[in-house]
Motif scaffolding. Structure first.
Motif, short mmCIF file in Angstrom:
data_model
loop_
_atom_site.label_atom_id
_atom_site.label_comp_id
_atom_site.label_asym_id
_atom_site.label_seq_id
_atom_site.Cartn_x
_atom_site.Cartn_y
_atom_site.Cartn_z
N THR A 292 45.05 21.54 -15.12
CA THR A 292 45.49 22.99 -15.82
C THR A 292 45.55 22.68 -17.36
OG1 THR A 292 47.39 24.52 -15.97
CG2 THR A 292 47.83 22.26 -15.54
N SER A 293 46.03 23.47 -18.17
CA SER A 293 46.23 22.97 -19.67
C SER A 293 47.53 23.54 -19.83
CB SER A 293 45.19 23.69 -20.60
OG SER A 293 45.16 25.22 -20.43
N ASP A 294 48.07 23.01 -21.10
CA ASP A 294 49.45 23.64 -21.51
C ASP A 294 49.75 24.95 -22.18
OD1 ASP A 294 48.24 22.57 -23.64
OD2 ASP A 294 49.91 21.24 -24.64
N HIS A 295 48.45 25.23 -22.80
CA HIS A 295 48.55 26.66 -23.63
C HIS A 295 47.13 26.80 -24.13
CE1 HIS A 295 48.48 24.34 -27.50
NE2 HIS A 295 49.65 23.46 -26.91
N GLY A 296 46.56 27.76 -24.50
CA GLY A 296 45.40 28.03 -25.20
C GLY A 296 45.32 27.97 -26.63
N GLU A 297 44.46 28.58 -27.33
CA GLU A 297 44.32 28.73 -28.74
C GLU A 297 43.75 29.98 -29.26
OE1 GLU A 297 45.27 26.27 -30.93
OE2 GLU A 297 43.29 25.38 -31.82
N GLY A 298 44.19 30.22 -30.41
CA GLY A 298 43.67 31.58 -31.00
C GLY A 298 42.27 31.30 -31.42
N MET A 299 41.61 32.20 -31.16
CA MET A 299 39.87 32.35 -31.48
C MET A 299 39.36 33.51 -32.27
SD MET A 299 38.04 29.60 -30.73
CE MET A 299 39.47 27.87 -30.57
N GLY A 300 40.74 34.14 -32.81
CA GLY A 300 40.19 35.43 -33.61
C GLY A 300 40.68 36.77 -32.87
N GLY A 301 41.14 36.52 -31.81
CA GLY A 301 42.10 38.00 -31.18
C GLY A 301 43.09 37.92 -31.90
N HIS A 302 43.48 39.56 -32.34
CA HIS A 302 44.74 39.58 -33.12
C HIS A 302 44.67 39.20 -34.16
CE1 HIS A 302 46.41 41.77 -29.49
NE2 HIS A 302 45.88 40.74 -28.76
N ASP A 303 43.59 38.73 -35.03
CA ASP A 303 43.35 38.37 -36.26
C ASP A 303 44.07 36.95 -36.19
OD1 ASP A 303 42.41 38.48 -38.82
OD2 ASP A 303 44.18 39.21 -39.58
N TYR A 304 44.16 36.21 -35.15
CA TYR A 304 44.68 34.99 -35.10
C TYR A 304 43.75 33.69 -35.00
CZ TYR A 304 48.49 31.43 -33.97
OH TYR A 304 49.20 30.48 -33.85
#
Length: 473
Positions: A292-304
């Motif tokens: 699994t992973s602990d969390h994701g990462e912003g890649m531009g969605g919602h301007d993040y």
């Protein structure tokens, strides 16, 4: 992430972050029972258990989750003979809270880890339970948040948190996938004839995204028109590139995504080495392996962009979850599951009884569509803003108290959460129901802990150093 060795005499982040950054955002409430003992039932020889967590890994950037790039050939092969969960959610968009839930079966506010502080000593962690029934408990971690000496080592006979290198951009201590895998393989070989539990936490692909050169070039598309972003002066990912993610003078969105994908592919090569070692030792088909992973990462969605820890959209809390136990668990499931399902599933498979009633479900059984999945956060880069969310029946409600704001999304029809339905006439009753259910979850704590882990105020110098590391504004 590619590293250079630390120069002799250079100070470590240990002094800066010794006591952890965040405190719990909630007060203790009356609770039910905790584990007073663990009782093994009659059982055949228990399998090896490997819990593999990968920092900052988005599920939708893996080929086995439908990504268009070949970022994960080894993970894909592994998933082909395992059970893949398409809709697993983390309970927080940050390492401390997420790993605490993963290792305890408790929500972040229940275990008093809402941020990057460490679990209190009173909390019974998975490693302690397994150690009590005879497992050789080992951990190899690569993120400095999980460093030894502040509580994460609870229950582990061996807790290896050696950081022999530093990031090329921030100079932050970490351990790259190659060295993490080397150490994990060394321990697995050394204790190959014992009943082993190992937690391996990989730092790649956490930013800054600086994979080795061959991987850095692997996914670059030089024919694509550049989408240039602004460089933020803070560690926030809102509206532009966080200061700690800056890669030279490059501001192209596509370049940063290609480097993130290169980090995943680099990790994947070393994940393959780990699996090959298990096969060589004759343990691959007989082991219980949870990925699994602990969390994701912003890649531009919602301007993040290229950050985490500041919102509860699925880009940050939708994570991969793949479980292998020989040929017993195979296929793919679309029901919504969560990190706190891992501990009760593992204990049930191992036939270990406890006196504690977990919130989570056994992942071998398909989950009810009406179950409640909770997430929460406190942002150090945005004036310690808090958020919480609930997912049930395919809908998700996010609450931001400081703005008195609610957002409602249909995750089935709108998985990218682009259409806020909170004011839609046909969803007003649903919104009211979810608000009530969300408000009740923090009031139903299962574990009474009056304080979180010990911490002290940061000095002005420490705060300035933490700013450079991306932890505070």
């Amino acid at each position: 992430m590619r590293l250079k060795r630390s120069p002799a005499g250079e100070s470590s982040r240990r002094d800066i972050l010794k006591y952890g950054l965040y405190g719990s955002a909630t007060a203790s409430l009356p609770c039910a029972l905790w584990l007073s003992g663990c009782r093994p039932r009659r059982h055949k020889e228990r399998p090896w258990v490997l819990l593999i967590s990968v920092d900052t890994l988005r599920a939708d950037h893996l080929s086995c989750y439908g990504y268009h790039r070949n970022t994960s050939p080894a993970i894909d092969r592994f998933a082909g003979d395992a059970l893949l969960f398409k809709n697993c959610l983390s309970h927080a968009p940050i390492t401390g809270s997420s790993c605490a839930s993963m290792l305890s079966g408790l929500l972040p506010h229940e275990i008093k880890v809402v941020g990057n502080n460490s679990p209190p000593g009173k909390a019974k962690m998975l490693a302690e339970i397994l150690k009590s029934v005879g497992y050789k408990t080992m951990a190899v971690v690569s993120n400095y948040v999980l460093r030894k000496g502040i509580g994460w080592e609870q229950g582990f006979k061996i807790y290896d948190a050696s950081f022999g290198g530093r990031e090329l951009v921030r100079r932050t201590p970490e351990r790259i996938a190659e060295h993490t895998t080397d150490r994990a393989i060394e321990l697995l070989r050394k204790y190959h004839d014992e009943q082993a539990f190992m937690w391996i936490h990989y730092q790649d692909p956490h930013g800054p995204y600086t994979p080795p050169e061959v991987f850095a070039e692997m996914f670059r598309d030089h024919g694509k028109t550049a989408v240039n972003l602004k460089l933020n002066e803070t560690a926030s990912g809102w509206g532009g590139i966080p200061c700690y993610q800056k890669l030279g003078e490059n501001t192209d969105l596509h370049y940063y995504i290609s480097q993130y994908d290169g980090e995943i592919r680099y990790f994947d090569d070393h994940f393959n080495r780990l699996l090959d070692t298990l096969k060589e030792l004759g343990r691959f088909e007989s082991s219980l392996i949870i990925f699994t992973s602990d969390h994701g990462e912003g890649m531009g969605g919602h301007d993040y962009y290229f950050a985490h820890g500041e919102n509860l959209y699925n880009s940050l809390i939708h994570v991969p979850l793949i479980i292998k136990l020989g040929r017993e668990l195979t296929g793919a499931r679309t029901d919504f599951v969560q990190h706190i399902d891992i501990v009760p599933t593992l204990l049930n498979i191992l036939d270990i009884e406890t006196d504690f009633r977990f919130r989570g479900d056994d992942l071998r059984r398909e989950s009810s569509t009406n179950r409640e999945i909770f997430a929460e956060m406190i942002s150090s880069t945005n004036n310690y803003e808090t958020k919480s969310s609930i997912v049930t029946g395919g809908f998700k409600l996010i609450h931001t108290p400081v703005y008195k704001q609610y957002e409602l999304f249909n995750l089935i029809d709108d998985p990218r959460e682009e259409r806020n339905l909170i004011e839609a006439p046909n969803h007003r009753q649903r919104g009211r129901d979810l608000k009530e259910r969300l408000s009740k979850i923090p009031k139903g704590e299962l574990l009474e802990l009056r304080k979180g882990s010990r911490r002290r105020r940061l000095t002005n110098e420490e705060k300035e150093k933490l700013k450079s590391l991306g932890y505070v504004r």
